[in-house]
Design a protein around this motif. Structure first.
Motif, PDB file in Angstrom:
ATOM      1  N   ASN A  18       0.858  -1.182   0.000  1.00  0.00           N
ATOM      2  CA  ASN A  18       0.000   0.000   0.000  1.00  0.00           C
ATOM      3  C   ASN A  18       0.892   1.228   0.000  1.00  0.00           C
ATOM      4  O   ASN A  18       1.275   1.724   1.054  1.00  0.00           O
ATOM      5  CB  ASN A  18      -0.918   0.016   1.233  1.00  0.00           C
ATOM      6  CG  ASN A  18      -1.966  -1.062   1.160  1.00  0.00           C
ATOM      7  OD1 ASN A  18      -2.506  -1.340   0.112  1.00  0.00           O
ATOM      8  ND2 ASN A  18      -2.254  -1.664   2.291  1.00  0.00           N
ATOM      9  N   PRO A  19       1.245   1.743  -1.193  1.00  0.00           N
ATOM     10  CA  PRO A  19       2.161   2.878  -1.251  1.00  0.00           C
ATOM     11  C   PRO A  19       1.561   4.123  -0.610  1.00  0.00           C
ATOM     12  O   PRO A  19       0.346   4.246  -0.489  1.00  0.00           O
ATOM     13  CB  PRO A  19       2.386   3.071  -2.743  1.00  0.00           C
ATOM     14  CG  PRO A  19       1.221   2.432  -3.411  1.00  0.00           C
ATOM     15  CD  PRO A  19       0.775   1.336  -2.495  1.00  0.00           C
ATOM     16  N   ARG A  20       2.421   5.020  -0.204  1.00  0.00           N
ATOM     17  CA  ARG A  20       1.998   6.280   0.404  1.00  0.00           C
ATOM     18  C   ARG A  20       1.133   7.043  -0.608  1.00  0.00           C
ATOM     19  O   ARG A  20       1.499   7.163  -1.768  1.00  0.00           O
ATOM     20  CB  ARG A  20       3.225   7.092   0.781  1.00  0.00           C
ATOM     21  CG  ARG A  20       2.884   8.480   1.261  1.00  0.00           C
ATOM     22  CD  ARG A  20       4.086   9.196   1.777  1.00  0.00           C
ATOM     23  NE  ARG A  20       3.985   9.086   3.211  1.00  0.00           N
ATOM     24  CZ  ARG A  20       5.003   9.000   4.031  1.00  0.00           C
ATOM     25  NH1 ARG A  20       6.221   8.982   3.568  1.00  0.00           N
ATOM     26  NH2 ARG A  20       4.825   8.914   5.326  1.00  0.00           N
ATOM     27  N   PRO A  21      -0.010   7.541  -0.176  1.00  0.00           N
ATOM     28  CA  PRO A  21      -0.894   8.254  -1.098  1.00  0.00           C
ATOM     29  C   PRO A  21      -0.248   9.555  -1.579  1.00  0.00           C
ATOM     30  O   PRO A  21       0.459  10.225  -0.826  1.00  0.00           O
ATOM     31  CB  PRO A  21      -2.135   8.535  -0.260  1.00  0.00           C
ATOM     32  CG  PRO A  21      -1.693   8.465   1.156  1.00  0.00           C
ATOM     33  CD  PRO A  21      -0.544   7.507   1.181  1.00  0.00           C
ATOM     34  N   SER A  22      -0.502   9.892  -2.850  1.00  0.00           N
ATOM     35  CA  SER A  22       0.080  11.114  -3.399  1.00  0.00           C
ATOM     36  C   SER A  22      -0.907  12.281  -3.360  1.00  0.00           C
ATOM     37  O   SER A  22      -0.506  13.419  -3.572  1.00  0.00           O
ATOM     38  CB  SER A  22       0.552  10.867  -4.833  1.00  0.00           C
ATOM     39  OG  SER A  22      -0.527  10.435  -5.634  1.00  0.00           O
ATOM     40  N   GLU A  26      -6.585  10.065  -2.423  1.00  0.00           N
ATOM     41  CA  GLU A  26      -6.055   8.708  -2.238  1.00  0.00           C
ATOM     42  C   GLU A  26      -5.937   8.372  -0.751  1.00  0.00           C
ATOM     43  O   GLU A  26      -6.246   7.252  -0.338  1.00  0.00           O
ATOM     44  CB  GLU A  26      -4.688   8.564  -2.911  1.00  0.00           C
ATOM     45  CG  GLU A  26      -4.751   8.503  -4.413  1.00  0.00           C
ATOM     46  CD  GLU A  26      -3.367   8.407  -5.047  1.00  0.00           C
ATOM     47  OE1 GLU A  26      -2.369   8.231  -4.309  1.00  0.00           O
ATOM     48  OE2 GLU A  26      -3.288   8.513  -6.276  1.00  0.00           O
ATOM     49  N   ALA A  27      -5.489   9.331   0.046  1.00  0.00           N
ATOM     50  CA  ALA A  27      -5.371   9.114   1.494  1.00  0.00           C
ATOM     51  C   ALA A  27      -6.749   8.847   2.095  1.00  0.00           C
ATOM     52  O   ALA A  27      -6.908   7.949   2.931  1.00  0.00           O
ATOM     53  CB  ALA A  27      -4.719  10.321   2.165  1.00  0.00           C
ATOM     54  N   GLN A  30      -7.871   5.329   1.117  1.00  0.00           N
ATOM     55  CA  GLN A  30      -7.170   4.306   1.893  1.00  0.00           C
ATOM     56  C   GLN A  30      -7.718   4.248   3.316  1.00  0.00           C
ATOM     57  O   GLN A  30      -7.914   3.162   3.867  1.00  0.00           O
ATOM     58  CB  GLN A  30      -5.665   4.574   1.911  1.00  0.00           C
ATOM     59  CG  GLN A  30      -4.976   4.248   0.611  1.00  0.00           C
ATOM     60  CD  GLN A  30      -3.477   4.481   0.672  1.00  0.00           C
ATOM     61  OE1 GLN A  30      -2.908   4.769   1.725  1.00  0.00           O
ATOM     62  NE2 GLN A  30      -2.829   4.344  -0.470  1.00  0.00           N
TER      63      GLN A  30
END
Length: 104
Positions: A18-22, A26-27, A30
């Motif tokens: 789960n990559p860091r949201p950009s 997206e955050a 998630q």
């Protein structure tokens, strides 16, 4: 748009599952997916604890009950999020945007 997390076996060792949201959106998505997953896990907590006869759990599952419950929770979460979730992400994004606009 929500994309389900990849399993830990298919994820590359360099890239986290789960990559860091950009973006804020997206955050928020998630966060909503995590919240929905926890809600589904809570709702299905006793699902595999008893058989239809009311005793002993589901025959044949043995020690796999937690795995089955977690898998079901993830599948239901993915389905709910693909259908638009509960609307939490949109509300969070809007609130964060208002807060950011007020700070400028």
């Amino acid at each position: 748009m929500y994309t389900p997390p990849t399993s830990s076996t298919s994820a590359s060792p360099v890239e986290p599952p789960n990559p860091r949201p950009s973006t804020m959106e997206e955050a928020a998505e998630q966060f909503e997916a995590i919240l929905v997953n926890q809600l589904v896990k809570t709702m299905t907590k006793g699902l595999f604890d008893q058989s239809l006869a009311g005793t002993g759990g589901v025959p044949g599952l043995g020690g796999q009950q937690d795995l089955q419950r977690d898998t079901l929770a993830q599948v239901l979460t993915d389905h709910l999020m693909k259908q638009g979730g509960l609307g939490i992400a949109e509300r969070l994004s809007a609130q964060w945007q208002r807060t950011q606009d007020a700070d400028v």
